[in-house]
Structures are given as C-alpha cells and as structure tokens.
Write a protein that holds these residues in place. Structure first.
Motif, PDB file in Angstrom:
ATOM      1  N   LYS A  28     -64.101  35.589  71.210  1.00 44.68           N
ATOM      2  CA  LYS A  28     -64.953  36.614  70.596  1.00 44.68           C
ATOM      3  C   LYS A  28     -66.334  36.681  71.241  1.00 44.68           C
ATOM      4  O   LYS A  28     -66.903  37.756  71.430  1.00 44.68           O
ATOM      5  CB  LYS A  28     -65.083  36.340  69.097  1.00 44.68           C
ATOM      6  CG  LYS A  28     -63.782  36.534  68.317  1.00 44.68           C
ATOM      7  CD  LYS A  28     -64.002  36.319  66.831  1.00 44.68           C
ATOM      8  CE  LYS A  28     -62.704  36.554  66.056  1.00 44.68           C
ATOM      9  NZ  LYS A  28     -62.889  36.341  64.598  1.00 44.68           N
ATOM     10  N   LYS A  29     -66.893  35.523  71.571  1.00 41.80           N
ATOM     11  CA  LYS A  29     -68.233  35.488  72.162  1.00 41.80           C
ATOM     12  C   LYS A  29     -68.237  36.185  73.519  1.00 41.80           C
ATOM     13  O   LYS A  29     -69.143  36.971  73.834  1.00 41.80           O
ATOM     14  CB  LYS A  29     -68.710  34.043  72.304  1.00 41.80           C
ATOM     15  CG  LYS A  29     -70.146  33.910  72.765  1.00 41.80           C
ATOM     16  CD  LYS A  29     -70.575  32.445  72.773  1.00 41.80           C
ATOM     17  CE  LYS A  29     -72.028  32.315  73.236  1.00 41.80           C
ATOM     18  NZ  LYS A  29     -72.473  30.890  73.245  1.00 41.80           N
ATOM     19  N   ALA A  30     -67.223  35.882  74.324  1.00 38.32           N
ATOM     20  CA  ALA A  30     -67.120  36.503  75.648  1.00 38.32           C
ATOM     21  C   ALA A  30     -66.890  38.005  75.531  1.00 38.32           C
ATOM     22  O   ALA A  30     -67.467  38.792  76.290  1.00 38.32           O
ATOM     23  CB  ALA A  30     -65.995  35.849  76.434  1.00 38.32           C
ATOM     24  N   LYS A  70     -67.846  39.964  73.101  1.00 34.90           N
ATOM     25  CA  LYS A  70     -69.097  40.579  72.658  1.00 34.90           C
ATOM     26  C   LYS A  70     -70.050  40.772  73.824  1.00 34.90           C
ATOM     27  O   LYS A  70     -70.705  41.810  73.951  1.00 34.90           O
ATOM     28  CB  LYS A  70     -69.741  39.702  71.579  1.00 34.90           C
ATOM     29  CG  LYS A  70     -70.953  40.328  70.915  1.00 34.90           C
ATOM     30  CD  LYS A  70     -71.461  39.457  69.781  1.00 34.90           C
ATOM     31  CE  LYS A  70     -72.660  40.108  69.090  1.00 34.90           C
ATOM     32  NZ  LYS A  70     -73.165  39.254  67.980  1.00 34.90           N
ATOM     33  N   ALA A  71     -70.117  39.764  74.713  1.00 33.41           N
ATOM     34  CA  ALA A  71     -70.981  39.857  75.888  1.00 33.41           C
ATOM     35  C   ALA A  71     -70.513  40.964  76.823  1.00 33.41           C
ATOM     36  O   ALA A  71     -71.326  41.690  77.418  1.00 33.41           O
ATOM     37  CB  ALA A  71     -71.004  38.521  76.614  1.00 33.41           C
ATOM     38  N   LYS A  99     -71.600  44.368  75.561  1.00 32.73           N
ATOM     39  CA  LYS A  99     -73.029  44.602  75.777  1.00 32.73           C
ATOM     40  C   LYS A  99     -73.300  45.110  77.186  1.00 32.73           C
ATOM     41  O   LYS A  99     -74.326  45.755  77.438  1.00 32.73           O
ATOM     42  CB  LYS A  99     -73.814  43.306  75.532  1.00 32.73           C
ATOM     43  CG  LYS A  99     -73.991  42.960  74.056  1.00 32.73           C
ATOM     44  CD  LYS A  99     -74.886  41.744  73.886  1.00 32.73           C
ATOM     45  CE  LYS A  99     -75.128  41.447  72.409  1.00 32.73           C
ATOM     46  NZ  LYS A  99     -76.004  40.264  72.216  1.00 32.73           N
ATOM     47  N   ASP A 114     -62.955  34.459  81.084  1.00 28.58           N
ATOM     48  CA  ASP A 114     -63.749  34.063  79.917  1.00 28.58           C
ATOM     49  C   ASP A 114     -63.221  34.814  78.701  1.00 28.58           C
ATOM     50  O   ASP A 114     -63.401  36.022  78.588  1.00 28.58           O
ATOM     51  CB  ASP A 114     -65.228  34.382  80.131  1.00 28.58           C
ATOM     52  CG  ASP A 114     -65.843  33.547  81.235  1.00 28.58           C
ATOM     53  OD1 ASP A 114     -65.327  32.434  81.465  1.00 28.58           O
ATOM     54  OD2 ASP A 114     -66.808  34.000  81.868  1.00 28.58           O
TER      55      ASP A 114
END
Length: 217
Positions: A16-18, A20-21, A24, A13
């Motif tokens: 940028k979204k992956a 960021k996750a 976290k 995956d």
C-alpha cells in the motif's frame, strides 16, 4: 475487436505504501495476470516485476506488477468500446490482454488500480460486449416504447472471434414483447448471461393502450 497500444513499467516495490507513492507521481499501479496456470515447481525464468502466486492442486500463476500513466489509459477506460490491449512492458515482455477490473476512488472517481488478464490466441476469454439494436420495431410503430435493459452481454470466445458489438435486429418486436438472452445466437460466441434475462423489450404506453381499446381500431 479493436486493438489498443499500451506501455507499462515493471515494478518490484509492492504494498500500500509503494502504491500510494506511485499515485503521487501521477502513475497508476497495475497487474497482469497470466491467463493459464503453470505447473509447480515452476522451472521457467521470472522477469522483472513478475511473481509466482501459488494456487491449489500443484498449480501457480505468474503475476506481473507494473505502472501506467493516466494519459496512456484514459481512452481505454472512458470509452463505450471494447479493446484487445497490446501491452508492452518496456523491455520485459509484450503480451495481449484485456481489462479484467478497474478500481476507482469512491469520492473523486480517480483510477486507483487496473487489473489485466493475459490473452492467448488459442484459448477463449470471457468479456462483456456492447449491445447494438438495429431496425424499426413493430411495437414502437404501434406506439410502444423501446427499452434496452442490458447494454452489454457477457460472452466466451476466442479473442479473434469477439466482435465490437452484438447487433440485434428488432424489426419484428411487437408491443409487450421482449428479447431474452436464450433467443440469441452469434457465430463462434457462447453467451454467459442467464437465458431468461431480458435484453430489450417494447413496453405498452398509455397511448398504445388507448389506441388498442378505441372502437374501430
């Protein structure tokens, strides 16, 4: 050069979204770049987390995306020493690598991303090596102040030939004198910095100037 054991988990995956996750979850996105381009079309098998990035002139580069934990890499990042990383990508592959680049958050200084470069025993690498001064400078004995202008030097060599430190003897370094990159030689290493770059020097102080101009001195 010392070795550092590091484990990573391949990931598929991307984006940028992956990323960021992943952060976290207290993980750090990382990338391993193959140090040697491969011929295109590539007929080998890509493992989990691998992708083939096309270069110019019929060449490609195998890039592996994976994650690491902060605890596992903390001593590698926050250390003045350099290491050859023995990277285990959890059943995918085991490789030797060096840290190519680390991205930090501009405010918190948290580690955002780490790039690694794969290393082969028969191919030279380019890496920065810490400088260590040894001896007692004649210029310092005369009242001068020793200054280290370059704490690391960039060298090109086989990984097996890279030392933990570049030791420079300064016993004969006089007042107002410097050591430049072009004056240095280390067996098996090619220095990549500008030859006229100053590594260290002894600066004249007011006390040293005064002693030099005092009659009878």
């Amino acid at each position: 050069m010392k070795t550092f054991q590091l484990s990573g988990t391949p990931r598929e995956d991307l984006g940028k979204k992956a990323a960021k996750a992943i952060r976290k979850e207290s993980q750090i996105p990382a990338v391993l770049y193959g140090s040697s381009p491969v011929e295109l079309p590539y007929t080998g098998k890509l493992s989990s987390g691998d992708k083939l990035v096309e270069l110019d002139h019929g060449k490609g580069l195998i890039v592996t995306d994976f994650t690491i934990t902060f605890d596992s890499i903390r001593k590698l990042v926050y250390s003045p020493e350099i290491f050859l990383v023995e990277l285990d990508l959890k059943g995918n592959k085991k490789v030797k690598a060096i840290v190519k680049e680390i991205q930090f958050h501009p405010v918190s200084d948290a580690i955002l991303h780490v790039d690694f470069l794969e290393v082969f025993d028969d191919k030279p690498i380019v890496i920065e090596v810490p400088v260590q001064l040894e001896g007692h400078s004649e210029g310092v004995k005369a009242g001068g102040k020793l200054g280290l202008e370059m704490r690391k030097l960039k060298v090109k060599a086989l990984s097996s030939a890279v030392p933990e430190q570049l030791v420079i003897n300064i016993d004969h370094l006089g007042l107002g004198k410097t050591v430049q990159v072009g004056e240095l030689h280390f067996e098996g290493l090619e220095l990549m910095n500008a030859k006229n770059a100053v590594v260290c020097g002894v600066k004249l102080t007011r006390a040293a100037r005064g002693a030099a101009t005092t009659p009878g001195k």
